[in-house]
Design a protein around this motif. Structure first.
Motif, PDB file in Angstrom:
ATOM      1  N   PHE A  24       0.796  -1.234   0.000  1.00 24.90           N
ATOM      2  CA  PHE A  24       0.000   0.000   0.000  1.00 24.90           C
ATOM      3  C   PHE A  24       0.828   1.285   0.000  1.00 24.90           C
ATOM      4  CE2 PHE A  24      -4.315  -1.511   1.886  1.00 24.90           C
ATOM      5  CZ  PHE A  24      -4.510  -2.306   0.774  1.00 24.90           C
ATOM      6  N   LEU A  25       2.097   1.214   0.394  1.00 20.74           N
ATOM      7  CA  LEU A  25       2.917   2.419   0.460  1.00 20.74           C
ATOM      8  C   LEU A  25       3.964   2.527  -0.643  1.00 20.74           C
ATOM      9  CD1 LEU A  25       3.527   2.700   4.316  1.00 20.74           C
ATOM     10  CD2 LEU A  25       1.836   3.902   2.916  1.00 20.74           C
ATOM     11  N   ASP A  26       4.092   1.489  -1.454  1.00 20.31           N
ATOM     12  CA  ASP A  26       5.113   1.473  -2.499  1.00 20.31           C
ATOM     13  C   ASP A  26       4.474   1.756  -3.859  1.00 20.31           C
ATOM     14  OD1 ASP A  26       7.096   0.977  -4.348  1.00 20.31           O
ATOM     15  OD2 ASP A  26       7.564  -1.038  -3.613  1.00 20.31           O
ATOM     16  N   PRO A  27       4.729   2.945  -4.438  1.00 20.95           N
ATOM     17  CA  PRO A  27       4.113   3.289  -5.718  1.00 20.95           C
ATOM     18  C   PRO A  27       4.595   2.423  -6.879  1.00 20.95           C
ATOM     19  CG  PRO A  27       5.740   4.935  -5.114  1.00 20.95           C
ATOM     20  CD  PRO A  27       5.622   3.994  -3.946  1.00 20.95           C
ATOM     21  N   LYS A 123       3.186   2.472  10.625  1.00 24.59           N
ATOM     22  CA  LYS A 123       3.490   3.742   9.959  1.00 24.59           C
ATOM     23  C   LYS A 123       2.235   4.594   9.973  1.00 24.59           C
ATOM     24  CE  LYS A 123       6.282   6.129   7.244  1.00 24.59           C
ATOM     25  NZ  LYS A 123       7.432   6.780   7.782  1.00 24.59           N
ATOM     26  N   ASP A 124       2.330   5.838  10.471  1.00 24.42           N
ATOM     27  CA  ASP A 124       1.196   6.761  10.430  1.00 24.42           C
ATOM     28  C   ASP A 124       0.977   7.202   8.997  1.00 24.42           C
ATOM     29  OD1 ASP A 124       0.846   6.609  13.169  1.00 24.42           O
ATOM     30  OD2 ASP A 124       2.038   8.396  13.575  1.00 24.42           O
ATOM     31  N   VAL A 125      -0.279   7.196   8.570  1.00 27.14           N
ATOM     32  CA  VAL A 125      -0.622   7.594   7.210  1.00 27.14           C
ATOM     33  C   VAL A 125      -1.813   8.534   7.227  1.00 27.14           C
ATOM     34  CG1 VAL A 125       0.283   5.509   6.093  1.00 27.14           C
ATOM     35  CG2 VAL A 125      -2.107   5.568   6.822  1.00 27.14           C
ATOM     36  N   ARG A 126      -1.853   9.408   6.252  1.00 26.85           N
ATOM     37  CA  ARG A 126      -3.026  10.218   5.940  1.00 26.85           C
ATOM     38  C   ARG A 126      -3.789   9.411   4.889  1.00 26.85           C
ATOM     39  NH1 ARG A 126      -6.236  13.693   8.043  1.00 26.85           N
ATOM     40  NH2 ARG A 126      -7.019  15.271   6.659  1.00 26.85           N
ATOM     41  N   VAL A 127      -5.103   9.305   5.044  1.00 22.26           N
ATOM     42  CA  VAL A 127      -5.935   8.487   4.171  1.00 22.26           C
ATOM     43  C   VAL A 127      -6.845   9.392   3.352  1.00 22.26           C
ATOM     44  CG1 VAL A 127      -7.674   6.658   4.097  1.00 22.26           C
ATOM     45  CG2 VAL A 127      -5.918   6.636   5.894  1.00 22.26           C
ATOM     46  N   VAL A 147       2.346   9.587   3.410  1.00 27.38           N
ATOM     47  CA  VAL A 147       3.201   9.534   4.602  1.00 27.38           C
ATOM     48  C   VAL A 147       3.857  10.889   4.861  1.00 27.38           C
ATOM     49  CG1 VAL A 147       3.614   7.046   4.486  1.00 27.38           C
ATOM     50  CG2 VAL A 147       5.171   8.620   3.293  1.00 27.38           C
ATOM     51  N   ASP A 148       3.507  11.898   4.029  1.00 31.86           N
ATOM     52  CA  ASP A 148       4.083  13.237   4.198  1.00 31.86           C
ATOM     53  C   ASP A 148       2.992  14.298   4.368  1.00 31.86           C
ATOM     54  OD1 ASP A 148       3.117  13.439   1.615  1.00 31.86           O
ATOM     55  OD2 ASP A 148       5.087  13.552   0.672  1.00 31.86           O
ATOM     56  N   TRP A 153       0.707  11.416  -2.659  1.00 31.20           N
ATOM     57  CA  TRP A 153      -0.233  10.329  -2.385  1.00 31.20           C
ATOM     58  C   TRP A 153       0.152   9.097  -3.212  1.00 31.20           C
ATOM     59  CZ3 TRP A 153      -3.901  10.827   1.318  1.00 31.20           C
ATOM     60  CH2 TRP A 153      -4.201  12.109   1.745  1.00 31.20           C
ATOM     61  N   VAL A 154      -0.083   7.925  -2.630  1.00 32.41           N
ATOM     62  CA  VAL A 154       0.034   6.665  -3.356  1.00 32.41           C
ATOM     63  C   VAL A 154      -1.360   6.058  -3.416  1.00 32.41           C
ATOM     64  CG1 VAL A 154       0.997   4.324  -3.380  1.00 32.41           C
ATOM     65  CG2 VAL A 154       2.404   6.251  -2.600  1.00 32.41           C
ATOM     66  N   THR A 155      -1.946   6.059  -4.611  1.00 35.51           N
ATOM     67  CA  THR A 155      -3.230   5.387  -4.785  1.00 35.51           C
ATOM     68  C   THR A 155      -2.962   3.897  -4.721  1.00 35.51           C
ATOM     69  OG1 THR A 155      -4.101   7.183  -6.126  1.00 35.51           O
ATOM     70  CG2 THR A 155      -5.207   5.047  -6.317  1.00 35.51           C
ATOM     71  N   ASN A 156      -3.649   3.210  -3.783  1.00 35.82           N
ATOM     72  CA  ASN A 156      -3.323   1.809  -3.546  1.00 35.82           C
ATOM     73  C   ASN A 156      -4.505   0.859  -3.700  1.00 35.82           C
ATOM     74  OD1 ASN A 156      -4.684   2.041  -0.988  1.00 35.82           O
ATOM     75  ND2 ASN A 156      -2.829   2.976  -0.174  1.00 35.82           N
ATOM     76  N   TRP A 157      -5.702   1.392  -3.930  1.00 34.36           N
ATOM     77  CA  TRP A 157      -6.855   0.503  -4.121  1.00 34.36           C
ATOM     78  C   TRP A 157      -7.893   1.276  -4.913  1.00 34.36           C
ATOM     79  CZ3 TRP A 157      -8.227  -3.282   0.300  1.00 34.36           C
ATOM     80  CH2 TRP A 157      -9.177  -4.225  -0.117  1.00 34.36           C
ATOM     81  N   SER A 158      -8.464   0.626  -5.897  1.00 34.47           N
ATOM     82  CA  SER A 158      -9.594   1.224  -6.613  1.00 34.47           C
ATOM     83  C   SER A 158     -10.657   0.157  -6.815  1.00 34.47           C
ATOM     84  CB  SER A 158      -9.169   1.831  -7.949  1.00 34.47           C
ATOM     85  OG  SER A 158      -8.783   0.837  -8.857  1.00 34.47           O
ATOM     86  N   MET A 159     -11.891   0.624  -6.863  1.00 33.76           N
ATOM     87  CA  MET A 159     -13.033  -0.257  -7.096  1.00 33.76           C
ATOM     88  C   MET A 159     -13.928   0.387  -8.140  1.00 33.76           C
ATOM     89  SD  MET A 159     -14.311  -1.324  -3.296  1.00 33.76           S
ATOM     90  CE  MET A 159     -13.230  -1.980  -2.062  1.00 33.76           C
ATOM     91  N   ASP A 160     -14.292  -0.405  -9.141  1.00 35.23           N
ATOM     92  CA  ASP A 160     -15.270   0.038 -10.127  1.00 35.23           C
ATOM     93  C   ASP A 160     -16.548  -0.755  -9.894  1.00 35.23           C
ATOM     94  OD1 ASP A 160     -13.927   2.082 -11.658  1.00 35.23           O
ATOM     95  OD2 ASP A 160     -12.545   0.486 -12.227  1.00 35.23           O
ATOM     96  N   PHE A 161     -17.611  -0.024  -9.575  1.00 35.55           N
ATOM     97  CA  PHE A 161     -18.903  -0.603  -9.242  1.00 35.55           C
ATOM     98  C   PHE A 161     -19.797  -0.627 -10.472  1.00 35.55           C
ATOM     99  CE2 PHE A 161     -17.193   0.712  -5.269  1.00 35.55           C
ATOM    100  CZ  PHE A 161     -17.863   0.035  -4.261  1.00 35.55           C
TER     101      PHE A 161
END
Length: 169
Positions: A24-27, A123-127, A147-148, A153-161
């Motif tokens: 989730f944190l590695d682009p 690791k503290d993260v802003r969501v 993390v800054d 931002w690192v986009t780490n999950w997407s959902m298409d409904f």
């Protein structure tokens, strides 16, 4: 400005195409893709809702409780996984037209960050959650971590409904 009916589009049954980073944190990490099913039910005359997503690929289900704060005119979204049975810290925000943006703070256990003793360090993260391309038949959601404090931002999950098709009987 947000209203108690911002999430009316989400009520009912959906099929979901998930795309999620393996870290989730590695682009530069890879992506995994998997299907899921989802349903959402309104509460409080639309000013709240609850949903469940079933993700057999992960061996887990997720639940979101959304509440509209009438005074602040904003939503809080709280997520829970069947693996933990606890609510994660909420993300808060609202919609501007058909795009919703929600922010919060969380702590992510990170398997690649380890103490000198070898145990994983959190690791503290802003969501950030974003809802976009909302229609009665489809919607897009994505999650990103920073993390800054939101500079990157690192986009780490997407959902298409997409709307579930009625089953033939």
């Amino acid at each position: 400005m947000s209203s108690p009916h911002d999430f009316d589009f989400l009520h009912g049954a959906w099929e979901v195409a998930n795309r999620r980073r393996t870290d989730f944190l590695d682009p530069d990490s890879g992506w995994e893709e998997f299907p899921a099913t989802h349903w959402c039910r309104p509460l409080f005359d639309g000013a709240a809702n609850i949903d469940e997503i079933d993700m057999p690929h992960l061996g887990a289900k997720g639940l979101t409780l959304r509440l509209f704060d009438q005074e602040r005119k904003e939503w809080s979204l709280s997520w829970s996984s069947s693996r933990s049975g606890t609510l994660f810290p909420p993300v808060v925000g609202g919609f501007d037209g058909d795009r919703g943006e929600f922010h919060g703070d969380d702590t992510l256990p990170h398997s690649r960050i380890r103490s000198s003793g070898g145990t994983p360090i959190s690791k503290d993260v802003r969501v950030r959650y974003v809802w976009a391309d909302v229609s009665p038949a489809s919607a897009h959601w994505e999650q990103a971590f920073s993390v800054d404090d939101g500079r990157t931002w690192v986009t780490n999950w997407s959902m298409d409904f997409s709307r579930s098709r009625p089953s033939a009987s």
